[in-house]
Design an enzyme around this catalytic site. Sequence first.
Site, short mmCIF file in Angstrom:
data_model
loop_
_atom_site.label_atom_id
_atom_site.label_comp_id
_atom_site.label_asym_id
_atom_site.label_seq_id
_atom_site.Cartn_x
_atom_site.Cartn_y
_atom_site.Cartn_z
N GLU A 167 -32.32 28.87 16.68
CA GLU A 167 -31.12 28.77 15.75
C GLU A 167 -31.57 29.73 14.84
O GLU A 167 -32.02 29.93 13.67
CB GLU A 167 -31.12 27.50 14.84
CG GLU A 167 -29.96 27.39 13.86
CD GLU A 167 -30.03 26.35 12.79
OE1 GLU A 167 -29.64 26.87 11.80
OE2 GLU A 167 -30.27 25.18 13.14
N HIS A 183 -24.01 23.43 14.25
CA HIS A 183 -24.34 23.97 13.09
C HIS A 183 -23.80 23.78 11.69
O HIS A 183 -22.41 23.58 11.96
CB HIS A 183 -24.58 25.43 13.46
CG HIS A 183 -25.29 26.20 12.25
ND1 HIS A 183 -24.81 26.68 11.45
CD2 HIS A 183 -26.75 26.62 12.37
CE1 HIS A 183 -25.53 27.57 10.36
NE2 HIS A 183 -26.74 27.42 11.00
N ASP A 226 -34.28 29.46 11.88
CA ASP A 226 -33.51 29.84 11.02
C ASP A 226 -33.30 31.21 10.30
O ASP A 226 -32.98 31.39 9.20
CB ASP A 226 -32.95 28.95 9.95
CG ASP A 226 -31.55 28.55 9.53
OD1 ASP A 226 -30.82 29.21 9.91
OD2 ASP A 226 -31.36 27.70 8.70
#
Length: 330
Positions: free
Chosen positions: A8, A171, A296
């Site tokens: 991600e 997401h 992230d």
Amino acid sequence: MLNKIALEEAWNIPDAAALGGFQPGSLAPKGVIGGDLGANLLDVHGTRLEQMNENGVELMVLSLVSAGPQGVADKAGAEKMASTANDQLSAAVMENPSRFAALCSLSMHDPTQAGQELRRCWDKLEGFVGVILNDFQSAGQDGNTMLFYDDPAYDVFWATADELGAPVYIHPRSATNEITEKMWKGREHLAFSALGYANRVNMHLLGIITAGVLDRFPNLKLVVGHMGEHIPYDLYRIDHKLNRARFPQMRMRKDRLVRDYFGTQVFITTSGHFSTPALLCAVAEIGVDACMFSIDYPFESIPNASIDETVIKETLVVDQYALMASGDIV
């Protein structure tokens, strides 16, 4: 800990503002999140790759920063953003395909068109290993209409993802203006990653599961980040309270619990949630096969995410690498 795969990790289109996309200054002033957030989102082969090398990240899967096409209420505009991002991201990752891969972006205004764009990315572009959907699709003249993918109309899209073996990463994104005004006014600090993101995504994911989407499409795989968006820690109560005598019309298979999908069709990542006790709880609830590493970046620090704290964390990476190599997940 070497050979980590990060799933991600955000990237942005250089002309994002012209397409109605994410503008870093709208989230926080420059320097508050990850130094120069705008520059870090645009960078692929510079500082990002240097930090990957320094912290044992072997492969980074990039995706267009939220809200992407989901934040564009105009159908044509959302479709243009998706195709533009997909073309540019494919080109970027293929400059170094041994270190980068991508999740394709889709407009979800029209489920059939979404499936067609996914197929285009899969068959005609290179570097894609899955899909990213930033929660609900904004629609309507005022942008306050919210389209959710547990609606049966989206089965045509899910069928394409199932056929192609394309995992779908769900997401978070910001709320609509109407929801922000009604729920988060005066508590805006809670509307984003501290609470609101997870509360909206976990509702959507549970909606998809309990609508029977995974039962109709048994090859479909869904992924959520941030240590499961609170779901692993509430699984007992979720399954306990989804009483079939009370909710006989719930379309999920009657011989299954929500927890039964984890590790086979539903997976979580550690993106932006680097708590070892939370990881241990998630592993205990849903099993190590359902848990994968992620960062992230650039909203979170690559070094901070990569600290070796537990043997379990290393096990996650080894298992994830094997899954990816086999094609069982992204």
